[in-house]
Every structure is written in structure tokens, then in C-alpha cells.
Design an enzyme around this catalytic site. Structure first.
Site: not given
Ligand code: FAD
Length: 458
Positions: A34, A41-42, A180, A269, A442
Site C-alpha cells: 500500500e 484505501g479510498t 452519488v 466522477g 410489524h
């Protein structure tokens, strides 16, 4: 010569770390390289986890200002302590990334910190260190797409990473891109008092989403106070006296306009991150958007080099990357593993949440599949009403003859969780009758899924 490792994974995002851990658990000798100091990561550092922390905190604040007094909870006027919100977000990142380090240790995975370059199909260089491996998994993820009209400075012009680390709450925020990431970040700042305007190139938000859901989503976001400018292309951003000036062109009538803001978020993007990886030197095939081309087994044109997650084709989603990581690890351990990409759910973590799985109406029409639609509004769901969250609906699409579920689209409370009932149903090839005949507790918001299934059955 025996290679140093059975598998070297490059990148420790959700694709890479999950692949490394699964492969180690299946008996392989594994290293994970890494480039960043912090693994994850992201997703863990500048994506899913920090954005969800800020969404959660801002939603809690919003709930306290809107609904507490209605429920008989008297508090002094709540205030946002932004630096504490950022601290909370950073603590969540740290907890999650430390968890990965522990998992690497526990599973005896060699964690190498440094930027990897593949120099042959079985060898990798990290700085001066040369590492050999029988198999390589490229899980190097993605980075924000470059924007021709401006370069992020991390303060006034930011990408999503910058937006997650703003030192002050902006008075006015312009978000370029109604996808998003843009919508989630818009929601965070809108809830805590920022005036938010989204400029979108197309005539709708959240491209690819079911059209009916998208319209309802837009109506709800507008009701929450967000502004939208559609059919417009931002071509230039300048900064003058600490204010961003955003020039955009209307695609419908070619008028040029300028807006000003304290901060501009470029959310147009992401693209695969393969810089410095050496792909050209060993001729790993990529497509015209830079994604690494793989076959159904996720092999590149070198059979022992695999690519998973954002760096290859398919949706840029953490859970897609994870599942691909598991699939590769299982194959390397001699097991069969294939993914069903039609069943990768997608979720937008706004309030209300939006989720979907399988086909949209448009896709079914394009494929000339005869289908039926069952819908149920959360207005008719007792639990949603009690929780002041009755905006939205569940929509299920099923094959007209066989009743098999083909897709589902949800906007409403808990949409990101209740979609999984449909994912499981679809994985097992279930019909809407199967869901309709399944007892649902319920009062739960999941009852709306059952009602939508019943609505498919006349
Ligand atoms: P990444 O997570 O990008 O990890 C790749 C890693 O590889 C990085 O750590 C990078 O440093 C490392 N690397 C790259 N090149 C090298 C090299 N040469 N040598 C060594 N290391 C290297 N997805 C969801 O599913 N749900 C969400 O809610 C969500 N929210 C998001 C919010 C934001 C703001 C953003 C930006 C993204 C979000 N995503 C979300 C997308 C998600 O983060 C990605 O789909 C996911 O992280 C992809 O995982 P990956 O393993 O392919 O790559």
C-alpha cells in the site's frame, strides 16, 4: 527459484484487503503493498467511512432541530461544532484503518508500505525492494477525474477528499455533478446550514437510477432546500478575493452565466488509478477509459495478474471490489467462484436513502422483457410515519409470466438496508409471491417491501 509470495496484492482498499485476508485464510502466503501510510484505501480514508460519518452526524443534528420538540424532547437550540464533527469523522477513520492493520497481523499478511511498480508478470518493485510472486492482484482503485476548468486547491476548489476536510462550514457551496458523491456531500452541508446549489450537465440527477425514483428524489432534495441547475456545463472556475466564480453554459439555450460561492466541490466522477504501476511496460491491456480489461475470472491478459475493484470495469463500489477480491482469492485456492453483477446493490446514503438492485424499468423495456410493477408508498407504513420519514416508496419489478423478481428500487427510510431482502430473494430466484408470503415483523419499514410484492400480485 521459489517466489517470495503466492500472492501479492497491490492496494489495500476494500478490494485489496479483503482479497489478501481471504487468500491468507485459504492458506496462501500473501503480501499487500500500500502506497499510503494508512491502509483501507479510498473507502476507509477518504470515501465511504468519512462521508458516512459526516452524513450520520449532520442527520442527527437535523433530526434534533426538526423533530425533537415534536416528540416532546426539549433541548436548548442545538449548534454544530464543526471541528468536533471532523474529529469524530477522523476517529472513525482511525478505528477502521487500525482494524485492517490488526487483521493483516492476525492473518500473517506481510504489509508493505510503499508504491509498487510491476516490472514483470511475477515481480514487483517497491522502492529498492524487489518482490517475487506467483500471482499479482491489482487493486489500486480510483481517483477523482481531472476537471479541465480548474484544479482543486483543497480550500476553495475541492474534490471529495477536500470536501471531507474543509476547515470551516461554507456559507455557499456549489457542487458540480449531481451523482452519488455530489448528492451525499450536498446533503451534509445543506443540513448544517450551507446554501447548496448543484450544477448538473444532464437533465436529471443520479444517472442510471430508475427515472421515477430519480424524480421523487429530486423533489425531496428540493423540499430540503437544495438548488439545482440542469443541462449546464461548467467550463471555468476562478478564485478572486477568496470567492470562487463559476462560469457555466446552459446547454438548452447557450446562455452563459456566473455564480459565486465560498467553496466549489468538483464531483464529476472518478477514473482508475494506475499511475506509476508500470502497466505499459508489461503490456497489461486497458480500455479507452483506463480501466484494466479482465475476463470473467478477473484475469488480465496475463493469466496470473488479476484486477479487481475500481481499477477495472463495473460499478465503482466498495462491496463490488470486496466480492471480486473474494472471488480471486477463492480461485487461487482452487475453488470455483463467479460473481453475479446483476445483484450488486447500489445505495445513496442521503435522507431518505435511495437503493436499487437488478434491472430498471428502462432496461427491461430495452431488453423487451414483459414485466409488472408493484409499488408501495411509505405514507402507508406505520413505522415510517412514527419516525417522521414517510417520504418515498418501494418499487418491485417482476417478470410478467413467471413472477420472478427482476429488480427493485427504493427511496425511503432504511432503503440501504431493506434492499438486501430483495438481493437475497433474487439470488435464490424468488418470486414476488415468495416475498409476499414471508411473514414480516410489524411495525417495520420492511413491511413496505412485502406490500410492494403484494401489489405485483394484483
Ligand atoms: P481503493 O479503495 O481506491 O484503494 C486502492 C488503494 O491502492 C489506495 O489505498 C491506493 O493508495 C493504493 N495504491 C494505488 N496505486 C498503488 C501502487 N502503485 N502501489 C501501492 N498502492 C497503491 N462505495 C460504496 O460502496 N459505498 C459508499 O458509501 C461509498 N462512498 C464513497 C464516498 C466517497 C467520497 C468516495 C470518493 C467513494 C465512495 N465509494 C463508496 C466508492 C468506494 O470508495 C470505492 O468503490 C472503493 O474504495 C474501491 O475499492 P478499491 O479496493 O478498488 O480501491
Amino acid at each position: 527459484m521459489i517466489p517470495d509470495f503466492d500472492l501479492v496484492v497491490i492496494g489495500s482498499g476494500p478490494g485489496g484487503y479483503v482479497c489478501a485476508i481471504k487468500a491468507a485464510q485459504l492458506g496462501l502466503k500473501v503480501a499487500c503493498i500500500e502506497g499510503q501510510k494508512s491502509p483501507g484505501g479510498t473507502c476507509l480514508n477518504v470515501g465511504c467511512i468519512p462521508s458516512k460519518a459526516l452524513l450520520h452526524a449532520s442527520e442527527a443534528y437535523h433530526e434534533s432541530t426538526q423533530n425533537f420538540s415534536k416528540m416532546g424532547i426539549e433541548i436548548e437550540t442545538p449548534k454544530v461544532n464543526w471541528s468536533q464533527m471532523l474529529k469524530y469523522k477522523n476517529e472513525m477513520i482511525a478505528q477502521n484503518t487500525q482494524g485492517i492493520e490488526l487483521l493483516f497481523k492476525k492473518n500473517k499478511i506481510k504489509h508493505i508500505v510503499g508504491w509498487a511498480k510491476i516490472i514483470s508478470p511475477t515481480s514487483i518493485k517497491v522502492g529498492k525492494q524487489l518482490i517475487s510472486a506467483s500471482n499479482i492482484v491489482i487493486a489500486t482503485g480510483s481517483k477523482p477525474s481531472p476537471f479541465t476548468g480548474a484544479t482543486p486547491d483543497g480550500k476553495i476548489i475541492v474534490d471529495s477528499t477536500g470536501a471531507l476536510n474543509l476547515q470551516e462550514i461554507p456559507k455557499k457551496l456549489i457542487v458540480i455533478g449531481g451523482g452519488v458523491i455530489g448528492l451525499e456531500m450536498s446533503s451534509v452541508f445543506n443540513r448544517i446550514g450551507t446554501e447548496v446549489t448543484v450544477i448538473e450537465y444532464l437533465d436529471h440527477i443520479a444517472v442510471g437510477m430508475d427515472k421515477e425514483i430519480s424524480k421523487s428524489f429530486l423533489r425531496i432534495l428540493k423540499k430540503q432546500g437544495m438548488n439545482f441547475i440542469f443541462n449546464s456545463a461548467v467550463n471555468n472556475i476562478k478564485v478572486k478575493d477568496n470567492i470562487a466564480l463559476i462560469d457555466y453554459l446552459s446547454r438548452s439555450n447557450s446562455t452563459k452565466s456566473t455564480l459565486s460561492a465560498n467553496v466549489v466541490l468538483i464531483a464529476t466522477g472518478r477514473r482508475p488509478f494506475t499511475d506509476g504501476l508500470g502497466l505499459e511496460d508489461i503490456n497489461v491491456a486497458t480500455n479507452n477509459t483506463g480501466q484494466i480489461i479482465v475476463n470473467e475470472k478477473l484475469q488480465t491478459n496475463h493469466p496470473n495478474i488479476f484486477a479487481i475493484g475500481d481499477v477495472t470495469t463495473g460499478p465503482m463500489l466498495a462491496h463490488k471490489a470486496e466480492d471480486e477480491g473474494i472471488a480471486v482469492a477463492e480461485q487461487l485456492a482452487g475453488q470455483e467462484s463467479l460473481l453475479n453483477y446483476n445483484l450488486v446493490p447500489s445505495v445513496i446514503y442521503t435522507s431518505p436513502e435511495v437503493s436499487s438492485v437488478g434491472k430498471t424499468e428502462q432496461e427491461l423495456k430495452d431488453e423487451q422483457i414483459e414485466f409488472k410493477v408493484g409499488k408501495f408508498s411509505f405514507m402507508g407504513n406505520g413505522r415510517a410515519k412514527v419516525n417522521f420519514s414517510s417520504d418515498g416508496f418501494v418499487k418491485i419489478l417482476a417478470d410478467k409470466k413467471s413472477d420472478k423478481i427482476l429488480g427493485a428500487h427504493i427511496i425511503g427510510p432504511g432503503a440501504g438496508d431493506i434492499i438486501h431482502e430483495i438481493c437475497v430473494a433474487m439470488e435464490f430466484g424468488a418470486s414476488t409471491e415468495d416475498i409476499a408470503r414471508t411473514c414480516h415483523a410489524h411495525p417495520t419499514v420492511s413491511e413496505a417491501v412485502r406490500e410492494a410484492a403484494l401489489a405485483c400480485l394484483d
